[in-house]
Design a protein around this motif. Structure first.
Motif, PDB file in Angstrom:
ATOM      1  N   GLU A  27     -99.382 -40.177 -49.434  1.00 41.75           N
ATOM      2  CA  GLU A  27    -100.242 -38.997 -49.517  1.00 41.75           C
ATOM      3  C   GLU A  27    -101.513 -39.304 -50.307  1.00 41.75           C
ATOM      4  OE1 GLU A  27     -96.986 -39.049 -50.149  1.00 41.75           O
ATOM      5  OE2 GLU A  27     -96.368 -38.047 -48.274  1.00 41.75           O
ATOM      6  N   ASP A  28    -101.398 -40.134 -51.341  1.00 46.44           N
ATOM      7  CA  ASP A  28    -102.572 -40.544 -52.108  1.00 46.44           C
ATOM      8  C   ASP A  28    -103.551 -41.327 -51.240  1.00 46.44           C
ATOM      9  OD1 ASP A  28    -101.644 -39.364 -54.439  1.00 46.44           O
ATOM     10  OD2 ASP A  28    -100.673 -41.199 -55.160  1.00 46.44           O
ATOM     11  N   THR A  29    -103.008 -42.176 -50.363  1.00 45.41           N
ATOM     12  CA  THR A  29    -103.873 -42.934 -49.455  1.00 45.41           C
ATOM     13  C   THR A  29    -104.598 -42.001 -48.496  1.00 45.41           C
ATOM     14  OG1 THR A  29    -102.362 -44.828 -49.554  1.00 45.41           O
ATOM     15  CG2 THR A  29    -103.967 -44.812 -47.769  1.00 45.41           C
ATOM     16  N   HIS A  30    -103.891 -40.991 -47.971  1.00 42.64           N
ATOM     17  CA  HIS A  30    -104.524 -40.013 -47.088  1.00 42.64           C
ATOM     18  C   HIS A  30    -105.696 -39.327 -47.798  1.00 42.64           C
ATOM     19  CE1 HIS A  30    -100.547 -39.461 -44.622  1.00 42.64           C
ATOM     20  NE2 HIS A  30    -101.194 -40.573 -44.323  1.00 42.64           N
ATOM     21  N   LEU A  31    -105.491 -38.917 -49.028  1.00 43.68           N
ATOM     22  CA  LEU A  31    -106.539 -38.226 -49.783  1.00 43.68           C
ATOM     23  C   LEU A  31    -107.696 -39.162 -50.110  1.00 43.68           C
ATOM     24  CD1 LEU A  31    -104.322 -36.085 -52.177  1.00 43.68           C
ATOM     25  CD2 LEU A  31    -105.663 -35.273 -50.220  1.00 43.68           C
ATOM     26  N   ARG A  32    -107.371 -40.425 -50.367  1.00 44.38           N
ATOM     27  CA  ARG A  32    -108.417 -41.407 -50.650  1.00 44.38           C
ATOM     28  C   ARG A  32    -109.273 -41.645 -49.397  1.00 44.38           C
ATOM     29  NH1 ARG A  32    -106.644 -46.385 -54.369  1.00 44.38           N
ATOM     30  NH2 ARG A  32    -106.182 -44.559 -55.662  1.00 44.38           N
ATOM     31  N   LEU A  33    -108.612 -41.746 -48.245  1.00 47.13           N
ATOM     32  CA  LEU A  33    -109.350 -41.914 -46.996  1.00 47.13           C
ATOM     33  C   LEU A  33    -110.199 -40.689 -46.703  1.00 47.13           C
ATOM     34  CD1 LEU A  33    -110.004 -43.518 -44.451  1.00 47.13           C
ATOM     35  CD2 LEU A  33    -107.904 -42.620 -43.411  1.00 47.13           C
ATOM     36  N   LYS A  34    -109.652 -39.511 -46.973  1.00 47.83           N
ATOM     37  CA  LYS A  34    -110.422 -38.282 -46.798  1.00 47.83           C
ATOM     38  C   LYS A  34    -111.732 -38.353 -47.575  1.00 47.83           C
ATOM     39  CE  LYS A  34    -110.758 -33.566 -48.388  1.00 47.83           C
ATOM     40  NZ  LYS A  34    -110.216 -32.482 -49.232  1.00 47.83           N
ATOM     41  N   GLU A  35    -111.652 -38.769 -48.823  1.00 49.08           N
ATOM     42  CA  GLU A  35    -112.837 -38.812 -49.678  1.00 49.08           C
ATOM     43  C   GLU A  35    -113.873 -39.802 -49.153  1.00 49.08           C
ATOM     44  OE1 GLU A  35    -113.834 -38.976 -54.467  1.00 49.08           O
ATOM     45  OE2 GLU A  35    -111.765 -39.063 -53.745  1.00 49.08           O
ATOM     46  N   ILE A  36    -113.400 -40.958 -48.683  1.00 55.32           N
ATOM     47  CA  ILE A  36    -114.312 -41.977 -48.162  1.00 55.32           C
ATOM     48  C   ILE A  36    -115.006 -41.488 -46.892  1.00 55.32           C
ATOM     49  CG2 ILE A  36    -114.455 -44.301 -47.208  1.00 55.32           C
ATOM     50  CD1 ILE A  36    -113.976 -44.170 -50.246  1.00 55.32           C
ATOM     51  N   VAL A  37    -114.216 -40.928 -45.954  1.00 60.59           N
ATOM     52  CA  VAL A  37    -114.792 -40.421 -44.702  1.00 60.59           C
ATOM     53  C   VAL A  37    -115.797 -39.314 -44.996  1.00 60.59           C
ATOM     54  CG1 VAL A  37    -114.262 -39.167 -42.565  1.00 60.59           C
ATOM     55  CG2 VAL A  37    -112.819 -41.085 -43.284  1.00 60.59           C
ATOM     56  N   GLU A  38    -115.462 -38.419 -45.892  1.00 62.50           N
ATOM     57  CA  GLU A  38    -116.356 -37.313 -46.237  1.00 62.50           C
ATOM     58  C   GLU A  38    -117.696 -37.811 -46.759  1.00 62.50           C
ATOM     59  OE1 GLU A  38    -116.423 -33.941 -49.726  1.00 62.50           O
ATOM     60  OE2 GLU A  38    -114.572 -34.148 -48.568  1.00 62.50           O
TER      61      GLU A  38
END
Length: 390
Positions: free
Chosen positions: A103-114
């Motif tokens: 889940e942390d990886t998902h949130l980290r990817l979210k931040e990068i894509v954003e």
């Protein structure tokens, strides 16, 4: 924002022999010792060595280790390909550091894509498990508008089995995500014997489009307007037949050809609205001759080429479009509006809402949709879009 803290630098010795003139490797600014200036780049490549989404809690942790070099192998193939004729402003950010939990990886990817799409830089994600598309999707939450998503996969990752691995149920996560900003979801290349009937019933109930692999074989050109509607596109390597991409499991002799996969990525690159691409589920342990790495690299090459051939066809009131009004039978006062680009010869369809307080929506369509309307038939694309508008 200092993105470098999220990424592991690349090893220069791996790419030292790939900087030959005219190859992509000599045009890509990559993170080795200094983090590249991604704000001036058109496209940013990033790898994610995250495969926990392939496993359930009962699987052995040791099984998670053998996928670590997927992005590196794709890079080696991609960097060695010759650059196209146009300009080329690309960066390689390295590999995103996985979080403590999936889940942390998902949130980290979210931040990068954003961050990337906010600066008009398109992330091209070379991923591990397909559940990472949830993080890719969440990167659009800040836009405060509805988005369109297209996924290419042999199955529909929306199982109701709570014990299933995360990469079999991320579409359900996306549908249940709050706030809900998903307008449309299209699935390309699925194979019916891999999909639970209840899943397809849910798809139809939500007025989403789905296309079997046979429909792609019959006319990959008809997939162009499907891809053209997308803000983000995700590609599961299992959608490609084993002969062209053996690097996934379980092996599947049927699926898209490598050429069809490249064609879809070319369409994605051409799409003026598409702002991220994710390619997932490549397992190099199963790719003895690196054929899958070459297939994925070529897909990315076609995406890059498509991007540099974009036409910026978004103003339908301009002189670059021809407007067609198709009238129905004499007793029906309605008519259907189409737009055709004078440059690319692509078609769009204007869909009126059921509720008068909502505005109309112009969506990509095909010439076949226009011909269908001229025969007095309402295209299925029009029906689905109107149902979603409300």
């Amino acid at each position: 924002m200092n993105l470098s803290i999220f990424f592991e630098p690349l090893s220069e010795e791996v790419f030292a022999t790939l900087n030959k003139p005219r190859t992509l490797g000599s045009y890509i600014s990559r993170f080795v010792s200094k983090f590249p200036d991604w704000r001036t780049a058109d496209i940013a490549i990033l790898g994610i060595n995250e495969t926990r989404g392939r496993y359930t809690d009962e699987d052995n942790e040791a099984d998670h280790i053998h996928h670590q070099s997927a992005a590196r192998l794709v890079r080696k193939k991609l960097y060695s390909l010759n650059k196209g004729a146009g300009r080329c402003q690309l960066v390689d950010l390295g590999n995103l550091r996985p979080g403590i939990t999936l889940e942390d990886t998902h949130l980290r990817l979210k931040e990068i894509v954003e961050v990337l799409i906010s600066h008009n830089t398109i992330p091209v994600i070379i991923g591990g498990s397909h559940d990472l598309e949830y993080g890719q999707y969440m990167g659009y939450e800040h836009l405060e508008r509805v988005v369109n998503m297209v996924t290419v996969d042999s199955s529909v990752d929306m199982t109701e089995d709570t014990e299933a691995a995360p990469n079999r149920k991320q579409l359900r996560q996306i549908l249940m995500h709050e706030p809900n900003y998903l307008f449309s979801l299209s699935q390309i290349g699925y194979q019916s014997y891999f999909v639970e009937p209840e899943v397809m019933a849910t798809f139809e109930k939500m007025h989403f489009e789905s296309f079997r692999v046979g429909e792609v074989h019959r006319s990959v050109q008809e997939m162009e307007p499907v891809v053209r509607v997308a803000d983000l596109l995700t590609f599961d390597i299992s959608a490609i037949r084993h002969q062209d991409a053996p690097g996934y499991e379980p092996a599947n002799p049927f699926g898209l050809t490598g050429e069809e996969a490249c064609q879809l990525c070319w369409y994605a690159g051409l799409n003026d609205n598409l702002t991220s691409l994710g390619i997932y589920e490549y397992n190099p342990a199963l790719d003895e001759r690196k054929l899958t790495a070459m297939t994925v690299a070529t897909m990315i090459w076609y995406f890059i080429e498509g991007f540099y051939h974009r036409k910026n066809e978004t103003d339908f009131s301009g002189r670059h479009f021809t407007k067609y009004a198709v009238a129905f039978a004499d007793d029906n006062p309605d008519r259907m509006i189409f737009y055709k680009s004078r440059s690319s010869e692509k078609w769009w369809l204007e869909v009126e809402p059921l509720s008068p307080e909502k505005g109309s929506r112009v969506v990509p369509c095909s010439y076949e949709d226009y011909l269908q309307a001229t025969k007095g038939e309402v295209p299925n694309r029009w029906i689905l879009t109107q149902a979603r508008i409300g």
